[in-house]
Each structure stands twice: as C-alpha cells, then as structure tokens.
Design a protein around this motif. Sequence first.
Motif, PDB file in Angstrom:
ATOM      1  N   HIS A 229       0.855  -1.175   0.000  1.00  0.00           N
ATOM      2  CA  HIS A 229       0.000   0.000   0.000  1.00  0.00           C
ATOM      3  C   HIS A 229       0.888   1.221   0.000  1.00  0.00           C
ATOM      4  O   HIS A 229       2.034   1.164   0.440  1.00  0.00           O
ATOM      5  CB  HIS A 229      -0.933  -0.013   1.204  1.00  0.00           C
TER       6      HIS A 229
ATOM      7  N   CYS B 116      -3.978   1.175  -2.829  1.00  0.00           N
ATOM      8  CA  CYS B 116      -3.529  -0.206  -2.978  1.00  0.00           C
ATOM      9  C   CYS B 116      -2.613  -0.301  -4.193  1.00  0.00           C
ATOM     10  O   CYS B 116      -2.955   0.192  -5.267  1.00  0.00           O
ATOM     11  CB  CYS B 116      -4.722  -1.133  -3.216  1.00  0.00           C
TER      12      CYS B 116
ATOM     13  N   THR C 173      -1.978  -2.886  -6.166  1.00  0.00           N
ATOM     14  CA  THR C 173      -2.345  -4.284  -6.418  1.00  0.00           C
ATOM     15  C   THR C 173      -1.546  -4.939  -7.539  1.00  0.00           C
ATOM     16  O   THR C 173      -1.576  -6.154  -7.688  1.00  0.00           O
ATOM     17  CB  THR C 173      -3.841  -4.400  -6.781  1.00  0.00           C
TER      18      THR C 173
END
Lengths: 137, 137
Positions: free
Chosen positions: B93, B104, B106
Amino acid sequence: MNDTLVKKFSNRDLKPTAMRILVLRFLMEQTKAISLSDLELAFERADKSTLFRTLKTFEQSKLVHSIEDGTGHLKYALCLEECNCSAVDLHYHFHCIKCKETYCLTNLNIPTIDLPKNFEMQQANMVVKGLCANCNH
Amino acid sequence: MNDTLVKKFSNRDLKPTAMRILVLRFLMEQTKAISLSDLELAFERADKSTLFRTLKTFEQSKLVHSIEDGTGHLKYALCLEECNCSAVDLHYHFHCIKCKETYCLTNLNIPTIDLPKNFEMQQANMVVKGLCANCNH
DNA sequence: TAAATCTTTGCAATCCAGTTGCAAGCATAT
DNA sequence: ATATGCTTGCAACTGGATTGCAAAGATTTA
C-alpha cells in the motif's frame, strides 16, 4: 552511565536526563519492540506523559523508530547506531499474532518497490504477521 | 442492484441488506482506501456502529481488507474478486504523507521474505510512505 | 397467517491509547 | 543568585474503536 549510553545520547545531540537514561537502558535490554504501556508497566513511578514525550523525543532524534504492528498500539524499537531513518535504513518487522510481540528483522532491508509514475517513497511501515518461533509448534 | 454487486455478495455468502449494498457500492467507487470516518461522512444518516460492523463483516467475508497506514485510522479497501486474503494475495500500500490518502498497489505482490528459523508468515501489512503523484511536484 | 427465531440496525455509553495545557522542578547560562 | 529554558508530573481531553441493549426487519416454523 556506561559508555554506550553516553555515546548514543551524544551521537544524537540529546541531553541525558535521568528519565532518558532509564528509558534508553530499558530499550537496549529489549529484544522486541515495546509500546508506551509496556513502558508504563516497567516504570510505574514515572508519568505516562513523560514516558510518551521521552519516546517521541527519541523518535525525533532517530534513537528509536516506531512501528504500527496492527495491534492498534504504536511500538518502539532502538534504531541501529548509524541509522538515519531514511529509506535505506528500513527493515521489516514481524508481529506474532499469538503472543503479540513485535520483532525487528534488521538483517533484511526492504527492496526497492516499483511505484506508480511520480510516486516517491520516503518511509515505510512493513509488518509481516504470523507465528514466531516460540508460538509456532 | 447490479450484477457485479449481487455476485460479490453471493461469492462471499453475504446477505445483501440495504446498508451493505450502499456501502459496497461506495467502496467500489473509490480509488483509495477509506476509513470509518470517511464512511460516516458519506452516509450521514447511518449510524457509526452500523457502518463499523458492516466493514467488519465485509472484512471477515474477505470482501475488503484493512490497512494500517500510520494515520492511526484503520482504512479499508475492496479485495480483488478472487482474493482469499492469504499471503499470496497480499500487496503493498502507498500512503501519501501530504494528502493522507492511501492506495492499494495491487499490481505488485510482496516478495517472499526471509524470516528467522521457525517463523511463519501468514499475513502482512506493508505500507510505503511518501508523496503520491498529485502531491509530488 | 401467526408465532418464534435470528439477524441487522440505531442509540447511547464505554474504553483506552494518544495527546495537550499548565504549573512546578531542575539545569544551565548570564 | 538570578533569569531563562528545558523536563517532568498531574489532570484533563480527544477521538477512534468497540460493545450492550433494545427496536426493527427478515426468515423460518408451526
């Protein structure tokens, strides 16, 4: 007051008051990161706010770094002697979900992380969670 | 209620109550992680404890994951569809120290971390801090 | 359909770590 | 020794997180 202590204070340009000496000595004895309430338990005679401010002073002076391990309580651990609390000094931490203790994994620096364009890393709080050796049977 | 929403609830065996639908929809609109107070601001009519419990329910059901970004407030973000919140699902993060937003990352899973003997990783909370693209001029 | 049961929601209250203001104590400089 | 500034202790406050409880709503059972 022993030499290592004296040196830690002078390295960081901190006046070694009685309270600070006690707290630093306590921190040096730990193998784990401690919270403010740990410190309160260890020094029942001292006031919470004094301990709090001592930790904050230490943090500012880069004598300790703080870790958010997910317990909701900030924890603190001694920095390494040469630590400058910059990105290169960062290391992972390990939080045991059973015994709730938090350890510095100072042997392992965190890698360079590929951030989105124009994002700039300055600090990090990296906590691995799981079971420590004691709790992992 | 649209299909994606329905599916998210059924995937996780959650009853789609009115409140949950609103909250999930809100979460899906976000590009950043949100805190309980963000949610309170967004839903002034709803009670804090209800929103709190909704988030906790979502977290348990692995619809969202929580992030401690160092602001002291827990933040929440939608999990990916297939997420099981296990070690392999973890990502970094990014917390911007200027605008206080948390993103995030990701696209980047966290690497295997070399732990001390008998330590076992199960979860992690990894937050890189610095300036986001918007704040980094 | 009505009664019983379970879940969800809202309200109010509590908890507690973190934090601050203020005054007294202590140390250092003048 | 006197003035100035830092440190400490006390007390109070803050705010996010959390819980107990009762009402409302949904679901199951008879």
